[in-house]
Write an enzyme that holds these catalytic residues in place. Structure first.
Site, mmCIF file in Angstrom:
data_model
loop_
_atom_site.group_PDB
_atom_site.id
_atom_site.type_symbol
_atom_site.label_atom_id
_atom_site.label_comp_id
_atom_site.label_asym_id
_atom_site.label_seq_id
_atom_site.Cartn_x
_atom_site.Cartn_y
_atom_site.Cartn_z
ATOM 1 N N GLU A 99 19.852 -15.877 -7.655
ATOM 2 C CA GLU A 99 19.337 -14.581 -8.092
ATOM 3 C C GLU A 99 18.841 -14.646 -9.540
ATOM 4 O O GLU A 99 17.805 -14.074 -9.883
ATOM 5 C CB GLU A 99 20.437 -13.520 -7.911
ATOM 6 C CG GLU A 99 20.110 -12.121 -8.395
ATOM 7 C CD GLU A 99 18.879 -11.494 -7.738
ATOM 8 O OE1 GLU A 99 18.381 -12.032 -6.750
ATOM 9 O OE2 GLU A 99 18.403 -10.474 -8.263
ATOM 10 N N LYS A 139 7.136 -3.943 -4.387
ATOM 11 C CA LYS A 139 8.530 -3.509 -4.360
ATOM 12 C C LYS A 139 9.084 -3.530 -2.946
ATOM 13 O O LYS A 139 10.222 -3.915 -2.718
ATOM 14 C CB LYS A 139 8.620 -2.097 -4.958
ATOM 15 C CG LYS A 139 10.023 -1.508 -4.969
ATOM 16 C CD LYS A 139 10.901 -2.239 -5.962
ATOM 17 C CE LYS A 139 12.325 -1.727 -5.964
ATOM 18 N NZ LYS A 139 13.237 -2.703 -6.586
ATOM 19 N N CYS A 171 0.824 -1.206 0.000
ATOM 20 C CA CYS A 171 0.000 0.000 0.000
ATOM 21 C C CYS A 171 0.862 1.262 0.000
ATOM 22 O O CYS A 171 1.985 1.259 0.483
ATOM 23 C CB CYS A 171 -0.873 0.028 1.238
ATOM 24 S SG CYS A 171 -1.936 -1.394 1.383
ATOM 25 N N LYS A 183 15.027 -13.789 -10.570
ATOM 26 C CA LYS A 183 14.656 -12.749 -11.536
ATOM 27 C C LYS A 183 13.677 -13.303 -12.564
ATOM 28 O O LYS A 183 12.680 -12.678 -12.904
ATOM 29 C CB LYS A 183 15.878 -12.216 -12.296
ATOM 30 C CG LYS A 183 16.779 -11.237 -11.609
ATOM 31 C CD LYS A 183 16.229 -9.857 -11.405
ATOM 32 C CE LYS A 183 15.417 -9.783 -10.169
ATOM 33 N NZ LYS A 183 16.012 -9.577 -8.900
ATOM 34 N N ARG A 194 5.251 0.303 -6.343
ATOM 35 C CA ARG A 194 5.324 -0.526 -5.141
ATOM 36 C C ARG A 194 4.367 -1.713 -5.210
ATOM 37 O O ARG A 194 4.425 -2.604 -4.371
ATOM 38 C CB ARG A 194 5.004 0.319 -3.907
ATOM 39 C CG ARG A 194 5.966 1.483 -3.742
ATOM 40 C CD ARG A 194 5.583 2.343 -2.584
ATOM 41 N NE ARG A 194 5.827 1.664 -1.327
ATOM 42 C CZ ARG A 194 6.936 1.797 -0.614
ATOM 43 N NH1 ARG A 194 7.891 2.592 -1.031
ATOM 44 N NH2 ARG A 194 7.100 1.156 0.511
ATOM 45 N N TRP A 203 -2.802 -2.756 -1.692
ATOM 46 C CA TRP A 203 -2.321 -4.093 -2.049
ATOM 47 C C TRP A 203 -3.040 -5.021 -1.081
ATOM 48 O O TRP A 203 -2.765 -5.010 0.113
ATOM 49 C CB TRP A 203 -0.810 -4.134 -1.863
ATOM 50 C CG TRP A 203 -0.115 -5.349 -2.366
ATOM 51 C CD1 TRP A 203 0.285 -5.605 -3.643
ATOM 52 C CD2 TRP A 203 0.323 -6.467 -1.580
ATOM 53 N NE1 TRP A 203 0.932 -6.812 -3.702
ATOM 54 C CE2 TRP A 203 0.962 -7.365 -2.458
ATOM 55 C CE3 TRP A 203 0.220 -6.805 -0.229
ATOM 56 C CZ2 TRP A 203 1.503 -8.571 -2.040
ATOM 57 C CZ3 TRP A 203 0.754 -8.009 0.201
ATOM 58 C CH2 TRP A 203 1.399 -8.884 -0.705
ATOM 59 N N HIS A 236 21.917 -34.476 -6.304
ATOM 60 C CA HIS A 236 21.106 -34.917 -5.164
ATOM 61 C C HIS A 236 19.620 -34.586 -5.345
ATOM 62 O O HIS A 236 18.893 -34.484 -4.371
ATOM 63 C CB HIS A 236 21.636 -34.283 -3.879
ATOM 64 C CG HIS A 236 23.049 -34.653 -3.577
ATOM 65 N ND1 HIS A 236 23.436 -35.943 -3.288
ATOM 66 C CD2 HIS A 236 24.192 -33.918 -3.571
ATOM 67 C CE1 HIS A 236 24.744 -35.976 -3.087
ATOM 68 N NE2 HIS A 236 25.225 -34.755 -3.264
ATOM 69 N N ASN A 294 -1.829 1.806 5.840
ATOM 70 C CA ASN A 294 -0.881 0.784 5.353
ATOM 71 C C ASN A 294 -0.554 -0.108 6.538
ATOM 72 O O ASN A 294 -0.341 0.412 7.627
ATOM 73 C CB ASN A 294 0.465 1.394 4.955
ATOM 74 C CG ASN A 294 0.395 2.210 3.695
ATOM 75 O OD1 ASN A 294 -0.631 2.253 3.046
ATOM 76 N ND2 ASN A 294 1.493 2.868 3.379
ATOM 77 N N GLY A 295 -0.427 -1.393 6.307
ATOM 78 C CA GLY A 295 -0.020 -2.271 7.401
ATOM 79 C C GLY A 295 -1.113 -3.265 7.722
ATOM 80 O O GLY A 295 -2.025 -3.489 6.922
ATOM 81 N N GLU A 314 10.245 -14.012 -11.033
ATOM 82 C CA GLU A 314 9.529 -12.796 -10.654
ATOM 83 C C GLU A 314 8.849 -12.138 -11.847
ATOM 84 O O GLU A 314 7.708 -11.705 -11.752
ATOM 85 C CB GLU A 314 10.503 -11.766 -10.066
ATOM 86 C CG GLU A 314 10.903 -12.009 -8.646
ATOM 87 C CD GLU A 314 11.875 -10.938 -8.158
ATOM 88 O OE1 GLU A 314 11.683 -10.447 -7.038
ATOM 89 O OE2 GLU A 314 12.833 -10.601 -8.866
#
Ligand code: G6P
Length: 613
Positions: free
Chosen positions: A488, A608, A2, A492, A28, A76, A511, A102-103, A495
């Site tokens: 990473e 974000k 948010c 990427k 965000r 969000w 393994h 927010n939260g 995502e």
């Protein structure tokens, strides 16, 4: 996550500025948006599920829309799905006040039941609406004193919040706001005052901002704002100059922020090195990292999430190798709940682009309570993580808007390696010659990165992406310090292109993941001039024997010879290789996502900066 914006102006309307602020916060991640404005005692609200264009259409449907004060929100969803009704602002007190939040309010259910028993009708499924009704109730009890009312309302809730309420009134509308967890920043500019949950939204209004501290309540009026601390005392919070420019967050000529940010990396690396290599070129100058702090370090505890955690894993290799200090790396979300043991002499190293990630902040606070000293590698000056640390390396990457982190990551890795050099020198574990050799190689990084980002280099990776975009899955393999880069690279791709990708330590392949390999899989093999390259070649042979398609990314000609596609990465010091190896992986993900028609800068479901658990 948010986002909140707000403004109170003496004469000019606020709607355009608030919408502009919400546009800045889009990066965000959000699924709905809303705005409330006040003109004298008239309160107007518009809110819509979906993108900001829907909100603008809802505003256009109200021909008498206007106002000199207002609050806005990008939501969000956490409690209740994205919908017009669940969007903020929430009205309360018979439509007399509007509130954005927010939260997460953990005790919203009993509070909702209590308010319902008192006759309050809820219109949404959100936890936030509880706070709106509590505030309206307390405002009546406090005879219209917004600061007392918000403090009383917040006294009833448990959880984390940044919130702002708009109170219309004949004498001029006001906004009251507070934070406990997610950030809130204020600025005085033009004919009024502005607030936002992200300082990027304030850049057009003022070169200086004020960060609210935990528990602060601020009353925002056109003439200025008054801040009351957690104890209720009026306090002055020192304004902080912001060295980011409004244009830094625009994508300019680039089709996406992510592509722009990938190409900013040579400059970011140059800035990260500037003024940090000492005159003898065999040590690093890092403000705040005194010999007193560093010589006391017996152990380092890295705490981070997502991409920043991968930078932390590189940090672990560098610190152990250069400073001979043991390092633990934890997901911040796991550390905080596993009753960790923090030994004396522990330096907790938080790594975070935003400096506001809830899990990283909570884990760091826990480490501090358990006796650790706290250092941070962070990109946002003035953020909570920066303010709470004993010493900070600012990554100076500039605003990162693409949700998938790129330039912030390379800046974090560079900062971590510089810190490892400083620690190694302070503890006498690293010789001047060895430090000089590494720092000499580091000075080549900006031009080497530049060479990897020419149009021709970019086109070559786009072509490779075209050949692999339809693969049914991707396995990224790395060894040693390239293992975090394998993680990473896979992150990427997941995502932004929503394809299944896994990163693995190459030695672990046999393994488990070897069972996945068939001609439909692309195996991305990271390699370099390290002593481990021979072992990596055996892994590549094992992949080929099972029909896997190999993309070799690195500088080992013998591994390249075994691959169907090759991306050449310039030679550097082995510890610096991750910084260069990750660049083609970022471009590869970008082009695969583009070919698949994905929303690259705003990937589905992602935020974000994750300011809730
Ligand atoms: C979110 C972002 C990631 C980021 C992570 C940690 O999940 O989508 O890109 O790596 O948060 O963020 P931080 O701001 O702490 O680096």
């Amino acid at each position: 996550m948010c986002g909140i914006v707000g403004a109170v102006r003496s004469a000019a309307p606020v709607t355009a500025g608030l919408l502009e602020g919400l546009r800045v916060l889009e990066y965000r991640g959000y699924d709905s948006a809303g705005l409330a404005t006040a003109e004298g005692s008239t309160l107007r609200v518009a809110k819509r599920e979906g993108r900001l264009a829907n909100l603008e259409a809802a505003i256009a449907e109200q021909p008498d829309w206007g106002g000199h004060a207002g609050i806005g929100h990008t939501r969000w969803a956490t409690h209740g799905p994205p919908s017009d009704l669940n969007s903020h602002p929430h009205l309360a007190g018979g439509g007399g006040v509007a509130l954005v939040h927010n939260g997460i309010l953990e005790n919203h259910e009993p509070l909702r039941r209590e308010l319902e028993a008192e006759g309050v009708t809820f219109r949404s499924q959100t936890d936030s609406e509880v706070l709106a009704h509590l505030f309206a109730k307390e405002l009546a009890a406090a005879h219209g004193d917004p600061v007392r009312a918000l403090r009383a309302a917040l006294g009833r809730v448990e959880g984390s919040y940044a919130c702002a309420a708009l109170i219309p009134g004949g004498g001029g509308a006001r906004v009251v706001c507070s934070r406990n967890g997610p950030p809130l920043v204020l600025a005085r500019g033009g004919d009024g005052c502005w607030l936002a949950s992200d300082l990027l939204a304030l850049l057009p209004h003022a070169p200086e901002v004020v960060f609210l501290e935990e528990g602060d309540v601020a009353l925002v009026e056109a003439e200025g704002f008054t801040i009351h601390d957690a104890g209720g005392e009026v306090v002055e919070r020192a304004p902080k100059a912001v060295d980011w420019q409004p244009g830094d967050s625009s994508k300019g000529q680039w089709p996406h922020h992510m592509l722009k940010e990938i190409h900013e990396q040579p400059g970011v690396l140059a800035r990260g090195l500037a003024n940090r290599i000492g005159p003898a070129r065999d040590d690093v100058a890092l403000e705040g990292f005194t010999d007193e702090l560093l010589t006391s370090v017996e152990r380092v505890q890295v705490l981070a999430c997502g991409t920043a955690l991968h930078a932390g894993m590189v940090a672990a290799y560098a610190i152990e190798q250069l400073a001979r200090v043991p390092v633990d790396v934890d997901f911040a979300s796991e550390f905080r709940y596993r009753e960790p043991v923090v030994q004396g002499g522990t330096l907790s190293l938080a790594i975070s682009q935003s400096g506001e990630t809830a899990d990283t902040l909570a884990a760091t606070r826990l480490a501090q309570q358990l006796g650790a000293r706290v250092a941070a590698i962070c990109n946002v000056q003035g953020s909570s993580q920066v303010r709470e640390a004993d010493a900070v390396v600012l990554t100076q990457a500039g605003p990162e808007i693409g949700v998938a982190s790129t330039k912030a990551f390379t800046a974090q890795v560079l900062a971590a390696i510089l810190l490892a050099v400083r620690l190694g020198r302070a503890k006498g574990a690293l010789s001047a010659d060895a430090a000089g050799e590494l720092l000499g190689a580091a000075r080549q990084l900006p031009s080497q990165a530049e060479g990897m980002l020419t149009t021709a280099a970019r086109e070559a990776i786009a072509e490779i992406a075209r050949r692999h975009a339809a693969a049914k899955g991707f396995l990224f393999l790395g060894r040693g310090v390239s293992f975090p880069i394998a993680l990473e690279g896979a992150l990427k791709l997941k995502e932004i292109s929503y394809v299944h990708a896994e990163g693995y330590a190459a030695g672990e392949m046999k393994h488990g993941p070897i069972a996945l390999i068939d001609p439909g899989m692309t195996i991305v093999c990271l390699n370099g001039s390290s002593p481990l390259s021979e072992k990596m070649r055996s892994n590549v042979e094992q992949v080929r024997a099972r029909g896997g398609v190999v993309l070799s990314v690195g500088s080992d000609p013998e591994t390249h010879a075994l691959a169907s596609d090759v991306v050449e990465v310039p030679e550097t010091h082995p510890l610096l290789a991750p910084i260069l190896q990750v660049i083609p992986l970022q471009l590869f993900s970008y082009f695969v996502a583009d070919l698949r028609g994905c929303d690259i800068d705003k990937p589905r479901n992602l935020a974000k900066s994750v300011t809730v658990e």
